[in-house]
Design a protein around this motif. Sequence first.
Motif, PDB file in Angstrom:
ATOM      1  N   LYS A  35       0.939  -1.224   0.035  1.00 38.61           N
ATOM      2  CA  LYS A  35       0.040   0.086  -0.195  1.00 38.61           C
ATOM      3  C   LYS A  35       0.924   1.198   0.093  1.00 38.61           C
ATOM      4  O   LYS A  35       0.443   2.063  -0.745  1.00 38.61           O
ATOM      5  CB  LYS A  35      -0.871  -0.149   1.361  1.00 38.61           C
ATOM      6  CG  LYS A  35      -2.003  -0.925   1.228  1.00 38.61           C
ATOM      7  CD  LYS A  35      -2.836  -0.921   2.584  1.00 38.61           C
ATOM      8  CE  LYS A  35      -3.729  -1.778   2.546  1.00 38.61           C
ATOM      9  NZ  LYS A  35      -4.493  -1.859   3.843  1.00 38.61           N
ATOM     10  N   ASP A  63       0.761   0.263   5.384  1.00 37.78           N
ATOM     11  CA  ASP A  63       0.435  -1.193   5.896  1.00 37.78           C
ATOM     12  C   ASP A  63       0.798  -1.516   7.251  1.00 37.78           C
ATOM     13  O   ASP A  63       1.620  -0.984   7.921  1.00 37.78           O
ATOM     14  CB  ASP A  63       1.658  -1.857   4.861  1.00 37.78           C
ATOM     15  CG  ASP A  63       1.599  -1.775   3.583  1.00 37.78           C
ATOM     16  OD1 ASP A  63       0.727  -2.274   3.002  1.00 37.78           O
ATOM     17  OD2 ASP A  63       2.206  -0.801   3.214  1.00 37.78           O
ATOM     18  N   LYS A  65       0.751  -5.025  10.245  1.00 41.45           N
ATOM     19  CA  LYS A  65       0.630  -6.403  10.510  1.00 41.45           C
ATOM     20  C   LYS A  65       0.606  -6.484  12.041  1.00 41.45           C
ATOM     21  O   LYS A  65       1.261  -5.611  12.663  1.00 41.45           O
ATOM     22  CB  LYS A  65       1.904  -7.147   9.604  1.00 41.45           C
ATOM     23  CG  LYS A  65       3.195  -6.781  10.336  1.00 41.45           C
ATOM     24  CD  LYS A  65       4.186  -7.520   9.510  1.00 41.45           C
ATOM     25  CE  LYS A  65       5.483  -6.934   9.374  1.00 41.45           C
ATOM     26  NZ  LYS A  65       6.575  -7.872   8.806  1.00 41.45           N
TER      27      LYS A  65
END
Length: 93
Positions: A35, A63, A65
Motif C-alpha cells: 500500500k 501497511d 501487520k
Amino acid sequence: MSPTKIHAKQGNMPRAPPGAPKGGQWGCIKYGGDKTACLCVILCLLTGIFSGCGMCAYLCPQDEKDAYKVNGQIYDVHGKKIARAKDIEFYPY
C-alpha cells in the motif's frame, strides 16, 4: 508471505508465537509494504517523478501487520524477531 491477521479481543488472543517468550502483548506495527509503495508511485506521478515527493509516503507507512511485544523485542506472528521495541512504533490491542 503475506501478513497474517489476528485481530481479536485481548482475552481471545492466541499465546506467544513459536519461539517467542511468553508473557508479552499482541498489537500491530506499521511498515512500508504494498500500500505504501502504491501511494509512493501515485505521489510521484502527481508531483513529478524527479521531485522526490513520492518518497514522503514512507514517512507515513500505510501497511499494518500483527506483532507480539515482549522483553523490549517485537516478533511477528511466526516468531521471527522484527525489531527492538524502541526502534519501531507498536500499537497494542
